[in-house]
Design a protein around this motif. Structure first.
Motif, PDB file in Angstrom:
ATOM      1  N   THR A 117       0.812  -1.218   0.000  1.00  0.00           N
ATOM      2  CA  THR A 117       0.000   0.000   0.000  1.00  0.00           C
ATOM      3  C   THR A 117       0.844   1.267   0.000  1.00  0.00           C
ATOM      4  N   ASP A 118       2.170   1.157   0.224  1.00  0.00           N
ATOM      5  CA  ASP A 118       3.065   2.316   0.146  1.00  0.00           C
ATOM      6  C   ASP A 118       3.350   2.734  -1.301  1.00  0.00           C
ATOM      7  N   GLY A 119       2.773   2.074  -2.268  1.00  0.00           N
ATOM      8  CA  GLY A 119       2.962   2.470  -3.662  1.00  0.00           C
ATOM      9  C   GLY A 119       3.647   1.404  -4.486  1.00  0.00           C
ATOM     10  N   PHE A 120       3.135   0.194  -4.435  1.00  0.00           N
ATOM     11  CA  PHE A 120       3.661  -0.915  -5.230  1.00  0.00           C
ATOM     12  C   PHE A 120       5.107  -1.245  -4.852  1.00  0.00           C
ATOM     13  N   VAL A 121       5.755  -2.035  -5.685  1.00  0.00           N
ATOM     14  CA  VAL A 121       7.159  -2.378  -5.480  1.00  0.00           C
ATOM     15  C   VAL A 121       7.961  -1.465  -6.412  1.00  0.00           C
ATOM     16  N   PRO A 122       8.729  -0.523  -5.859  1.00  0.00           N
ATOM     17  CA  PRO A 122       9.452   0.435  -6.708  1.00  0.00           C
ATOM     18  C   PRO A 122      10.419  -0.257  -7.677  1.00  0.00           C
ATOM     19  N   ASP A 123      10.549   0.305  -8.884  1.00  0.00           N
ATOM     20  CA  ASP A 123      11.450  -0.253  -9.898  1.00  0.00           C
ATOM     21  C   ASP A 123      12.859  -0.455  -9.376  1.00  0.00           C
ATOM     22  N   GLU A 124      13.376   0.534  -8.638  1.00  0.00           N
ATOM     23  CA  GLU A 124      14.770   0.444  -8.185  1.00  0.00           C
ATOM     24  C   GLU A 124      14.958  -0.692  -7.170  1.00  0.00           C
ATOM     25  N   VAL A 125      13.950  -0.940  -6.350  1.00  0.00           N
ATOM     26  CA  VAL A 125      14.014  -2.046  -5.383  1.00  0.00           C
ATOM     27  C   VAL A 125      13.997  -3.383  -6.122  1.00  0.00           C
ATOM     28  N   TYR A 126      13.103  -3.491  -7.094  1.00  0.00           N
ATOM     29  CA  TYR A 126      13.020  -4.713  -7.886  1.00  0.00           C
ATOM     30  C   TYR A 126      14.316  -4.945  -8.670  1.00  0.00           C
ATOM     31  N   GLU A 127      14.829  -3.870  -9.285  1.00  0.00           N
ATOM     32  CA  GLU A 127      16.044  -3.985 -10.098  1.00  0.00           C
ATOM     33  C   GLU A 127      17.261  -4.377  -9.265  1.00  0.00           C
ATOM     34  N   ARG A 128      17.364  -3.859  -8.046  1.00  0.00           N
ATOM     35  CA  ARG A 128      18.469  -4.263  -7.162  1.00  0.00           C
ATOM     36  C   ARG A 128      18.379  -5.758  -6.844  1.00  0.00           C
ATOM     37  N   ALA A 129      17.180  -6.229  -6.554  1.00  0.00           N
ATOM     38  CA  ALA A 129      17.001  -7.658  -6.282  1.00  0.00           C
ATOM     39  C   ALA A 129      17.323  -8.486  -7.533  1.00  0.00           C
TER      40      ALA A 129
END
Length: 171
Positions: A117-129
């Motif tokens: 609910t904080d605004g989906f999974v941010p691109d940068e967080v996904y990309e780091r993973a």
């Protein structure tokens, strides 16, 4: 020889009584419990065991799931994880040096997926993973984060009682 018992107070005697669980959900919905356990086993096979416990502890901290915190801190300790790293997990932003870059990427992903609910999974967080995990491992990691969030929601809603778990007893 005298013992110095006067300085060692047993705090368990001062504890408040345990709460009563609201609902024995696993007994009442055995097929649901069995399906959850199947999902658990499937995702666990694809994720490093130490990382798996860190993910479970972090999600459980965010979701205030006492039952799962009891279980997964005990499992992590039994698997050889340090008390220090378990304790610091709730403040990992200031304790990054306790963890590898890969672990931090997984912890960040865990937070993002847990608090959608904080605004989906941010691109940068996904990309780091994605930079630290093979795609099949990443798929299982997302599964691991999802399944602990599901367990947390069952346990918190039904008020499962922490404190009685013995490591390995649900394997």
């Amino acid at each position: 020889m005298t013992t110095n018992d006067s300085h060692h107070h047993d705090h368990t005697a001062d504890r408040l009584p345990e709460h009563t669980p609201r609902l024995a959900w696993a007994k009442l919905a055995p097929d649901v419990y069995k399906a959850m356990s199947g999902l658990e086993k499937a995702v666990r096979r694809g994720v490093d065991p130490v990382l798996y416990e860190l993910v479970k502890i972090r999600a459980s901290q965010i979701n205030h799931c006492a039952f799962c915190l009891d279980m997964h801190t005990k499992d992590a300790l039994a698997a050889g994880e340090s008390v220090e790293r378990i304790v610091q997990l709730s403040a990992w932003e200031e304790s990054r040096h306790f963890y590898s870059a890969k672990e931090i990427a997984a912890i960040e992903l865990t937070e993002a997926v847990t608090v959608l609910t904080d605004g989906f999974v941010p691109d940068e967080v996904y990309e780091r993973a994605a930079a630290h995990f093979e795609e099949s491992e990443l798929a299982c990691l997302i599964g691991a984060i999802t399944v602990i969030n599901a367990w947390n929601r069952f346990a918190v809603t039904t008020r499962m009682v922490p404190g009685h778990y013995t490591p390995g007893s649900y394997k």
